[in-house]
Design a protein around this motif. Structure first.
Motif, PDB file in Angstrom:
ATOM      1  N   UNK A  20       0.039  66.981  21.464  1.00  0.00           N
ATOM      2  CA  UNK A  20      -0.236  65.906  20.512  1.00  0.00           C
ATOM      3  C   UNK A  20      -0.966  66.456  19.295  1.00  0.00           C
ATOM      4  N   UNK A  21      -1.955  67.300  19.515  1.00  0.00           N
ATOM      5  CA  UNK A  21      -2.711  67.864  18.396  1.00  0.00           C
ATOM      6  C   UNK A  21      -1.832  68.725  17.501  1.00  0.00           C
ATOM      7  N   UNK A  22      -0.843  69.399  18.091  1.00  0.00           N
ATOM      8  CA  UNK A  22       0.078  70.208  17.288  1.00  0.00           C
ATOM      9  C   UNK A  22       0.987  69.327  16.440  1.00  0.00           C
ATOM     10  N   UNK A  23       1.407  68.181  16.977  1.00  0.00           N
ATOM     11  CA  UNK A  23       2.316  67.279  16.254  1.00  0.00           C
ATOM     12  C   UNK A  23       1.605  66.417  15.219  1.00  0.00           C
ATOM     13  N   UNK A  24       0.308  66.195  15.413  1.00  0.00           N
ATOM     14  CA  UNK A  24      -0.444  65.285  14.552  1.00  0.00           C
ATOM     15  C   UNK A  24      -0.828  65.988  13.257  1.00  0.00           C
ATOM     16  N   UNK A  25      -0.066  65.685  12.202  1.00  0.00           N
ATOM     17  CA  UNK A  25      -0.383  66.202  10.874  1.00  0.00           C
ATOM     18  C   UNK A  25      -0.712  64.999  10.007  1.00  0.00           C
ATOM     19  N   UNK A  26      -1.868  64.991   9.455  1.00  0.00           N
ATOM     20  CA  UNK A  26      -2.305  63.842   8.666  1.00  0.00           C
ATOM     21  C   UNK A  26      -1.577  63.810   7.336  1.00  0.00           C
ATOM     22  N   UNK A  27      -0.709  62.812   7.203  1.00  0.00           N
ATOM     23  CA  UNK A  27       0.011  62.600   5.950  1.00  0.00           C
ATOM     24  C   UNK A  27      -0.356  61.223   5.426  1.00  0.00           C
ATOM     25  N   UNK A  28      -0.420  61.050   4.124  1.00  0.00           N
ATOM     26  CA  UNK A  28      -0.795  59.742   3.573  1.00  0.00           C
ATOM     27  C   UNK A  28       0.242  58.668   3.898  1.00  0.00           C
ATOM     28  N   UNK A  29      -0.253  57.451   4.097  1.00  0.00           N
ATOM     29  CA  UNK A  29       0.571  56.273   4.393  1.00  0.00           C
ATOM     30  C   UNK A  29       1.453  56.454   5.622  1.00  0.00           C
ATOM     31  N   UNK A  30       0.984  57.189   6.602  1.00  0.00           N
ATOM     32  CA  UNK A  30       1.723  57.409   7.837  1.00  0.00           C
ATOM     33  C   UNK A  30       0.883  56.929   9.002  1.00  0.00           C
ATOM     34  N   UNK A  31       1.520  56.218   9.925  1.00  0.00           N
ATOM     35  CA  UNK A  31       0.831  55.680  11.092  1.00  0.00           C
ATOM     36  C   UNK A  31       1.284  56.467  12.316  1.00  0.00           C
TER      37      UNK A  31
END
Length: 84
Positions: free
Chosen positions: A11-22
């Motif tokens: 999960x941590x590998x897939x979680x990339x903080x992008x704006x306006x993304x849930x």
């Protein structure tokens, strides 16, 4: 390292903080097959949801779903949705 710890690493590998993304994690308890599927889902506002299966656990984990949910929430801070 337990299976749950491996799931959290994925999960941590897939979680990339992008704006306006849930982002959220969906735990699905499949009653008829006796398996538990865990999906990583994300969607940008106004676009379709992208869902990726990250784990498939044995039905013996069924009673541990609340603990798994709490552990993933604590480690990642993501929204967790459970479906039975």
């Amino acid at each position: 390292m337990t299976e749950i710890d491996e799931i959290i690493v994925q999960i941590k590998q897939l979680f990339t903080k992008k704006p306006n993304t849930i982002y959220e994690v969906r735990i699905v308890d499949e009653v008829y097959s006796g398996m538990i599927n865990i999906f990583f889902e994300y969607y940008k506002i106004g676009y379709a949801t992208t869902s990726q299966q990250i784990a498939r656990l044995e039905g013996t984990y069924c009673e541990q779903i609340p603990v798994i949910k709490q552990q993933i929430k604590h480690e990642t801070g993501l929204t967790i949705v459970t479906i039975k």
